[in-house]
Structure formats: structure tokens, C-alpha cells
Design an enzyme around this catalytic site. Structure first.
Site, PDB file in Angstrom:
ATOM      1  N   LYS A   1       0.883  -1.172   0.000  1.00 17.42           N
ATOM      2  CA  LYS A   1       0.000   0.000   0.000  1.00 17.42           C
ATOM      3  C   LYS A   1       0.912   1.211   0.000  1.00 17.42           C
ATOM      4  O   LYS A   1       2.131   1.060   0.191  1.00 17.42           O
ATOM      5  CB  LYS A   1      -0.908   0.008   1.233  1.00 17.42           C
ATOM      6  CG  LYS A   1      -0.161  -0.240   2.549  1.00 17.42           C
ATOM      7  CD  LYS A   1      -1.072  -0.303   3.764  1.00 17.42           C
ATOM      8  CE  LYS A   1      -1.886  -1.536   3.885  1.00 17.42           C
ATOM      9  NZ  LYS A   1      -3.315  -1.354   3.682  1.00 17.42           N
TER      10      LYS A   1
ATOM     11  N   LYS B   1      -0.414   4.396   8.132  1.00 12.48           N
ATOM     12  CA  LYS B   1      -0.588   2.987   7.769  1.00 12.48           C
ATOM     13  C   LYS B   1       0.358   2.083   8.581  1.00 12.48           C
ATOM     14  O   LYS B   1       0.160   0.883   8.670  1.00 12.48           O
ATOM     15  CB  LYS B   1      -0.371   2.798   6.272  1.00 12.48           C
ATOM     16  CG  LYS B   1      -1.455   3.479   5.411  1.00 12.48           C
ATOM     17  CD  LYS B   1      -1.211   3.228   3.926  1.00 12.48           C
ATOM     18  CE  LYS B   1      -2.170   3.958   3.002  1.00 12.48           C
ATOM     19  NZ  LYS B   1      -3.391   3.179   2.673  1.00 12.48           N
TER      20      LYS B   1
ATOM     21  N   LYS C   1      -9.023  -7.089  -1.297  1.00 16.58           N
ATOM     22  CA  LYS C   1      -8.380  -7.906  -2.340  1.00 16.58           C
ATOM     23  C   LYS C   1      -7.675  -9.103  -1.723  1.00 16.58           C
ATOM     24  O   LYS C   1      -7.761 -10.225  -2.234  1.00 16.58           O
ATOM     25  CB  LYS C   1      -7.364  -7.062  -3.119  1.00 16.58           C
ATOM     26  CG  LYS C   1      -7.942  -5.885  -3.862  1.00 16.58           C
ATOM     27  CD  LYS C   1      -6.809  -4.987  -4.391  1.00 16.58           C
ATOM     28  CE  LYS C   1      -7.309  -3.591  -4.693  1.00 16.58           C
ATOM     29  NZ  LYS C   1      -6.186  -2.628  -4.824  1.00 16.58           N
TER      30      LYS C   1
HETATM   31  C1  LIG Z   1      -5.832  -1.568  -4.024  1.00 14.85           C
HETATM   32  C2  LIG Z   1      -4.646  -0.751  -4.297  1.00 14.85           C
HETATM   33  C3  LIG Z   1      -4.269   0.243  -3.398  1.00 14.85           C
HETATM   34  C4  LIG Z   1      -5.019   0.504  -2.102  1.00 14.85           C
HETATM   35  O1  LIG Z   1      -4.478  -0.283  -1.098  1.00 14.85           O
HETATM   36  P1  LIG Z   1      -4.829  -0.027   0.460  1.00 14.85           P
HETATM   37  O2  LIG Z   1      -4.207  -1.210   1.120  1.00 14.85           O
HETATM   38  O3  LIG Z   1      -6.308  -0.025   0.580  1.00 14.85           O
HETATM   39  O4  LIG Z   1      -4.194   1.249   0.846  1.00 14.85           O
HETATM   40  C5  LIG Z   1      -3.141   0.991  -3.671  1.00 14.85           C
HETATM   41  N1  LIG Z   1      -2.412   0.770  -4.787  1.00 14.85           N
HETATM   42  C6  LIG Z   1      -2.746  -0.186  -5.678  1.00 14.85           C
HETATM   43  C7  LIG Z   1      -1.889  -0.390  -6.883  1.00 14.85           C
HETATM   44  C8  LIG Z   1      -3.868  -0.972  -5.466  1.00 14.85           C
HETATM   45  O5  LIG Z   1      -4.196  -1.902  -6.373  1.00 14.85           O
END
Ligand SMILES: *Cc1c(COP(=O)(O)O)cnc(C)c1O
Length: 817
Positions: free
Chosen positions: A554, A560, A666
Site C-alpha cells: 500500500k 498505515k 483484495k
Molecule cells: C488496491 C490498491 C491500493 C489501495 O491499497 P490499500 O491497502 O487499501 O491502501 C493501492 N495501490 C494499488 C496499486 C492498489 O491496487
């Protein structure tokens, strides 16, 4: 439906023929001369052509005044590579694979050279992409309005553990997925001043005399629905000069003046701003926002007029969603056009505007709430500022009638921040100018109501709702985890791809089935093997695919708390150093993510991860039981390898800081178990998966509020807690920094000084939870059961569910599927 083999053969033969044809006619190459990119382009055009009929049908549909259209306004769309997604959604993946094989090509290799359009920072931009996918799959006519940045988010390179930014030249080799609608362009005014006069009807009117005008040209990119013959599109605006060359200046001999306007105009859409940087003073950024909003609103009004509807019916024919405050100037822009150019009176214009717009809030971080210095705003958008003053004075009049004599509340609700230097608060403009405001998870909506927008909520509680984010199972499961997807479909059919909420739960009874568990484990193991090969190719570090893959990918940000994760690694390292024979579950820690170029602490955290990795990965005492990997340039394309390979998903933000998160969804959809705080959508993921299938730790929002009241003293924790002291002392000793005792000082000082994100306070709860996870990992069958149950119970987190909620609660449109 079973397709006749003869039809498939024909289809493959036709694909093969079309690819060759496009290689000749579009790329201008023969088979012998073609590069991999030529072949990629030929295949891409072949696939794009198969979207055309449905795309053109959509364009016709835009004229149908019976159908309400959704306009999703977003400064970011992080769509990821197109080819694979189009093949999945068209249902021709296997056929194209065979056609390319027959041509002596490897489809995978062709997909690998596609440049990702990195037109977003992270979660917010990716959400916009998932939403357009779901809108199309649910057959809701929609246009995603945004900016065709010439350069997307920077490419991340790592040198000696530090991040370096490289320009993202994504258009370098051409973009086969867009169609330039050069005849569809709008003029956007910028700067200058206003004049007020009485028109021939005796009405008081305003005129905006701009300093400069630029042109926005529409570039359309198709977004196919999942096997439903629907195609929506993104309409991204490219900024251009109206006159690319000033001959008058040239003839005077002033060459640089002659191209000034061209340079200025093209700069507007030049580059995506990385987030997390202070925006005040970013003149170009406000120009960017206004540029794309103005083009989009002009286009919306053009479509509305083409439908032949009176202006008062705009809210019935269009729903416009503001994805965060970035497009919120749209409220003032629509008012300006209605009043100044269409001679609509204020009250009617306001009713139309308010009923057309809705606003999604994405953050509670005070530093991320957009506000523009009044002086900057006035110099760029003088007429909009006048309109905002008028909106504000009417809105405050209402406030004052509701709360007579309460100056405090009027100040807090004002669109203009009057404390010290004056600012325009964009979230307030978006809120006042919208009929609905939504947060992106239950917790986030709650905190919006109680905290950030409390006074607005008290005034109009019916306006505030929460709609939890989601992700599309087409890209995030079917495309990126084909093995796991087949395993699921073999058992419960394919209904889950479009009806995830009702269908994927059917996996539940299989959670205890030993044969199914074994296949599940084998599939996950294949992904871990592939990632291991990828990692050793990239970084030379060998990792053990049998170890637990503990993954945190992330954006890098203090809230975070990647550093909390690193503290746990150092803690395990300390334990091994004290007792080299220690019996621990081997783990591979995988990090990935970009830091904003101006965010020094985030960049130092990247260096910290590499520094700890350098020591831990090479220490003989560790003997391979711990490995630390940084996966560079994490983006949608490279994420294919990552989410599906995780055993453990790290969702460890400070409670109350992550609005929703979508990475968490995801991972969980791909069978990773989560270690997480009570933050954002983690809470709902835990509720859905069951507490017993989720690893919860840390302070709650309420705990943190209480701790703030009584006074949080992180230095006391350092002094009284031996584990923490050992971690921090080792960091300060220079052991991880080749003897440099000062390298991590800014980080240590922040943690010991005020620790704004409660890293030290949460450490023990985190480390204890990690110990439970290690113990759980030893029981393979139980772990697999939890993994299957997580997937079976993630139906809620499909973006189809989110979009259905937007349709019902905000847009008043009927999805169908
Ligand atoms: C899903 C996604 C994010 C968001 O991730 P978080 O864990 O919710 O901060 C950031 N970058 C990419 C490339 C993603 O696919």
C-alpha cells in the site's frame, strides 16, 4: 452455454487473421520485422475492435432521454493494464491465447509489455476504476470523467535502499485503448477579472474576462462489462493550446513568447500530483482540477441538450458523483454556467446543482482536506469566488436562522476559513452543494457524522450515509488468480462473478472438505512459488515458498504504520539473536508501495525496510527463518503477483485513520487471513469472516480518544518495556545502518516524542497477535479452513454491491443484471 467447437475454431482463425491484418495496416510491419510491441499493438487493436459495436451502441444510448446517466468525476482512474481485463470481460481469453500461439507468440509475454496507465495514486483512483467496471457490468450507462495526464504517477526505483522517482512515460509507445475525439473539445477560461453590468433586460449580470483560455480535448477509453455486451467509457481531457503558436509575437521577434501559451496550456495536464504533499500554493493543481471539471460540466450540459430536455430536468437525466473534493469546484462551475451563460435565476440554478451532485468523502486526515488560499483562488477563478461567497452567505443565513446567535457554529460551517490566512474549504463547498454525502465504510461514515462534519450532520442528518467500498472480482480474482477462480467455479459455478454476494457463500460447506482443502493449498502454493521466482529475479534474494508470506503493500504512510510491522521483524530478530535455536515459524515479510516524493518520513521508512532486510537476510544466526523483501514499483500491474500469494494481509493502520481500505478486501478475497486494527472496512471484513477467522489487535478509536485525554507518553513505554527498548536501541546503535547512528533519528525522535500514530502503544498487542498467528499457521488444515471461509464470506466486498447501493441511495437509477 456450450459453444460449438467449430465456432471456436472459426473464431480463433478469425482472430489470427485480424491480428495479422492489424499488424500490416496499423503497425505497418510484416511478420519478419514485427517487434514484440508491434505484436502487442496488433492484438490490442484486434481486441478493441471487438468492443466497438457495443461501444457505439452506448454512444447512441446517451441520446435516450428516458435513461438516467451517471457521471463519475474523478481526478484519478487507476485502471491497470487493459488487455487482460478486456479478454476476460469479452470472454475470449482462451481463443486469443490460441490465436497468438498459432502465430508463434506468447500471449503472456504480450500482456507483460503493456504500459499501465498510472493515472492514480492508490486506493481512491483504483476505486474509481472498480466502480466503472461495476457500473458497466450492472448495465448502468456511465461516463468516467477525468484527466489524461501525459505522465502518470512516477515509477519507483530503489537505489541503495532509497526511493528514486522516474517520470512515467506511459504514452511513449502509443496507446491503442483510447480514441481521440479531436472534434469534441471545450474552451476553459483561467484567471483575469470579472465585470458587472445590467443587461438589456435590466438584470444585474456578471461577465468573466479571463487572462488565458485553454482547450480540453476528449480522449475516450472503453470499459467493457463482464460478458454482457455493454461498454461504458472514460472520457479523459487532454489540455492543449487554442493557438499553438502566436505569430504576432513571433513576427516581433519574441520567439519564447510565441510558444508561451502552448507551454502553459500543455502544462495543465502534464503530470499527476502524488498525494500527501501540502497543496497550498499549488496553482497548477487547482488549474488542473478546474480544467477537467469545466470540460466535464460543459460536456454534461451538451449531452443534456442533445437529449432535448429542459435544464430544470438535469437532476433527472444525470447524476454527478464527486470522487473526493478534487472535482468539487464543479458546484461553482455549474452555478456559473447556469447563471451567467444560461440566464437561469439563482434559486432554480441552486436547486438543479444541489440535486445533481453528490459527494464522497475519502479521508479524515486533517492535512488531506483540501483548502485553497483565497488569494490564489481569486487570481485563478475570480468569478467562482464571487459565486462561492454568495453560496456561503445564503448557507450561513440558514445556519443563523437555525442557531441564532451561535457564531461558533457559523464559523465552523463556513466555506471560507477565516482564521489567520483565509482559505476556501473544498469539502464544505462539496457538502453544501450536494444532496448526499457519503463516507466509504461504516466506521468512516460514523466518524464523519461525529467528528469532521459534525455540524453539517446535525443540520441535515438525512444527507449523510455510508457506502462501504468494494473491489471488482473480475480483475482481482478471475484475471489475477485464474487458478483459484477455476477451483471456485468448478464447485459452485460462475454465478459468483456477477452475483458475488449471493453466490460465493456456497463455498462455505467446502471449508472442511479435505480434498478441496488440498487443492486450495496447492493453488496458493503455486502462486507463492511464482512470486518467489519473481522476487529472486528482481532482487537476487531467495525466499522459501513454504514460509508464511506476510504481506504489506500500500502507499507508504505513517498512519498505515509500515514501521510497526518493521518493529515486529526487529523483535523476532532480537529473539533469535538472544536464542539462535529459537523455534519460530519461518516468515517472508513482503513490502511494497510508493512514498510521496516530498514525504521524508515515508522515504525513511522505505530505507528502514531495506536496511533491516540487509541485516536480517544475511545473518547466519537467522538461517533463513526470516526474510525481508521490498517489491519495487508496486502498481496495479505488478500487484498481480502479490495479493494472490499472501498468507497474511497486514491492515494495521491507527484506528480512525484509514477511511476504508480496499487492499484489505483484495487480500481477503484471495484467501489471505488478516491481521488488522478496528479501522475502516477491516471491521466489516471481520464481521463478515467471523471473529474466529480474523486476527484483531490494537486500540480502538475510543481507546485512542481516551488515551489522548489522559495524556499519551510514548517515552514511558520505551523506558518500561524491555522489548520496545531493545528494538529502538538496536535501531539507534547503527547496526542496521552500517554504523550510522543518526540515520533513523527522525523516526525515533518522532516515536519517542509524541508518536502521533500510537505505534509504541499498539506494539505489544500487535506482537502478541503475531505470535497467535504463527501458532495458527502450524495447523495447516485449520488455516486452510479459515482461508476458504474468508473467501466464501467476502461477497459483500464486490464493488457490484457498492454500486448497487449508490444506485439506490444516491443516484436513483436502476441497475440490471
Ligand atoms: C488496491 C490498491 C491500493 C489501495 O491499497 P490499500 O491497502 O487499501 O491502501 C493501492 N495501490 C494499488 C496499486 C492498489 O491496487
Amino acid at each position: 452455454m456450450i459453444t460449438e467447437p467449430a465456432i471456436i475454431v472459426n473464431q480463433v482463425a478469425q482472430l489470427e487473421k485480424d491480428i495479422l491484418e492489424n499488424l500490416y495496416s496499423i503497425q505497418g510491419k510484416s511478420r519478419d520485422l514485427a517487434t514484440t510491441n508491434d505484436w502487442y499493438m496488433a492484438v490490442a487493436y484486434t481486441v478493441r475492435n471487438r468492443l466497438m459495436k457495443n461501444w457505439i451502441d452506448t454512444l447512441h444510448g446517451l441520446m435516450d432521454k428516458e435513461v438516467k446517466l451517471v457521471g463519475y468525476l474523478s481526478a484519478e482512474f487507476l485502471v491497470g493494464p487493459h488487455l487482460g481485463n478486456a479478454l476476460i470481460n469479452l470472454g475470449i481469453y482462451d481463443e486469443v491465447k490460441e490465436a497468438t500461439q498459432r502465430l508463434g507468440l506468447d500471449l503472456r509475454q504480450l500482456m507483460d509489455i503493456e504500459e499501465e496507465p498510472g493515472l492514480g495514486n492508490g486506493g481512491l483512483g483504483r476505486l474509481a476504476a472498480c466502480f466503472i467496471d461495476s457500473l458497466t457490468t450492472l448495465k448502468v450507462p456511465a461516463i468516467g470523467y477525468g484527466i489524461r495526464y501525459e505522465f502518470g504517477l512516477f515509477e519507483q526505483q530503489i537505489r541503495d535502499g532509497w526511493q528514486f522517482e522516474v517520470t512515467d512515460k506511459w504514452l511513449r509507445f502509443g496507446n491503442p485503448w483510447e480514441i481521440a475525439r479531436t472534434e469534441l473539445s471545450f474552451t476553459v477560461k483561467i484567471g483575469g477579472h470579472t465585470e458587472h453590468y445590467t443587461d438589456e433586460m435590466g438584470l444585474y449580470s456578471a461577465r468573466w474576462i479571463p487572462e488565458i483560455e485553454v482547450k480540453g480535448v476528449a480522449y475516450d477509453t472503453p470499459v467493457p462489462g463482464y460478458q454482457n455486451n455493454k461498454v461504458n467509457f472514460l472520457r479523459l481531457w487532454k489540455s492543449e493550446a487554442i493557438e499553438s503558436f502566436d505569430f504576432e509575437a513571433f513576427n516581433r521577434g519574441d520567439y519564447s513568447k510565441a510558444v508561451d501559451e502552448k507551454v502553459y496550456s500543455e502544462n495543465i495536464g502534464k503530470v499527476l500530483y502524488p498525494n500527501d504533499e501540502p497543496l497550498a500554493g499549488r496553482r497548477l493543481r487547482l488549474s488542473q482540477q478546474y480544467f477537467f471539471v469545466s470540460c466535464s460540466i460543459q460536456d454534461v450540459l451538451r449531452l443534456h441538450e442533445l437529449r432535448g430536455l429542459p435544464i430544470d430536468q438535469l437532476p433527472d437525466s444525470m447524476a454527478l458523483q464527486l470522487n473526493d473534493t478534487h472535482p468539487s469546484i464543479a458546484v461553482a462551475e455549474l452555478m456559473r454556467i447556469l447563471i451567467d451563460e444560461k440566464q437561469v435565476d439563482w434559486d432554480r440554478a441552486w436547486r438543479i446543482t444541489k440535486n445533481t451532485f453528490a459527494y464522497t468523502n475519502h479521508t479524515l486526515l486533517p492535512e488531506a482536506l483540501e483548502k485553497w488560499p483565497l488569494s490564489l483562488f481569486a487570481s485563478l477563478l475570480p468569478r467562482h469566488l464571487e459565486i462561492i461567497y454568495e453560496i456561503n452567505s445564503r448557507s450561513l443565513a440558514e445556519v443563523k436562522s437555525l442557531y441564532p446567535g451561535d457564531d461558533h457554529i457559523a464559523r465552523s460551517l463556513s466555506i471560507i476559513d477565516e482564521e489567520g490566512e483565509k482559505y476556501v474549504r473544498m469539502a464544505h463547498l462539496a457538502c453544501v452543494g450536494s444532496h448526499m454525502v457519503n463516507g466509504v465504510s461504516d466506521l468512516h461514515a460514523d466518524l464523519l457524522k461525529k467528528d469532521v462534519m459534525r455540524d453539517f450532520y446535525n443540520m441535515t442528518p438525512e444527507k449523510f450515509i455510508g457506502i462501504t467500498n468494494g473491489v471488482t472480482p473480475r480483475r482481482w480474482l478471475k484475471l489475477y488468480s485464474p487458478g483459484l477462480s477455476s477451483l471456485i467455479s468448478d464447485k459452485i459455478g460462475e454465478g459468483w462473478l456477477t452475483h458475488m454476494e449471493d453466490e460465493i457463500i456456497k463455498l462455505e460447506p467446502l471449508a472442511d472438505d479435505p480434498a478441496f482443502q488440498q487443492k486450495w493449498q496447492e493453488t496458493k502454493r503455486t502462486y507463492k512459488n511464482e512470486l518467489s521466482i519473481q522476487v529472486s529475479r528482481m532482487s537476487g534474494v531467495r525466499i522459501d515458498p513454504a514460509s508464511m508470506f506476510d504481506v504489506m503493500v500500500k502507499r507508504i504512510h505513517e498512519y498505515k504504520r509500515q514501521h510497526l510491522n518493521v518493529f515486529h521483524i526487529i523483535h523476532l530478530y532480537n529473539r533469535i539473536k538472544k536464542n539462535p535455536g529459537l523455534d519460530i515459524v519461518p516468515r517472508t515479510f513482503i513490502f511494497g508501495g510508493k512514498a510521496a516524493p516530498g514525504y521524508h518520513m515515508a522515504k525513511l521508512i522505505i530505507k528502514l525496510i531495506h536496511s533491516v532486510g540487509e541485516v536480517v537476510n544475511n545473518d547466519g544466526d537467522v538461517d533463513g527463518r526470516l526474510k525481508v523483501i521490498f517489491f519495487p514499483d508496486f502498481n496495479v500491474k505488478s500487484s498481480e503477483w502479490v495479493y494472490r500469494s499472501a498468507d497474511l494481509s497486514e491492515q494495521i493502520s491507527t484506528a480512525g485513520k484509514e477511511a476504508s481500505g480496499t487492499g484489505n478486501m483484495k487480500f481477503s478475497m484471495n484467501g489471505a487471513l488478516t491481521i488488522g486494527t478496528m479501522d475502516g472496512a477491516n471491521i466489516e471484513i471481520m464481521d463478515a469472516a467471523g471473529k474466529e477467522n480474523f486476527f484483531l489487535f490494537g486500540l480502538t478509536v475510543e481507546d485512542i480518544q481516551a488515551l489522548r485525554k489522559t495524556g499519551y507518553r510514548p517515552f514511558d513505554l520505551y523506558q518500561n518495556d524491555e522489548d520496545l527498548r531493545e528494538i529502538i536501541d538496536r535501531l539507534q546503535s547503527g547496526e542496521f545502518s552500517r554504523g550510522d547512528k543518526h540515520l533513523f533519528k527522525p523516526l525515533v525522535d518522532s516515536l519517542l516524542g509524541n508518536d502521533p500514530y500510537f505505534v509504541l502503544q499498539d506494539f505489544h498487542s500487535y506482537a502478541d497477535c503475531q505470535q497467535n498467528i504463527s501458532n495458527a499457521f502450524l495447523d495447516r488444515s485449520h488455516w486452510t479452513r479459515m482461508s476458504i471461509l474468508n473467501v466464501a464470506r467476502m461477497g459483500k466486498f464486490s464493488s457490484d454491491r457498492s454500486i448497487r447501493e449508490y444506485c439506490n441511495k444516491i443516484w436513483n437509477v436502476k441497475p440490471s443484471y
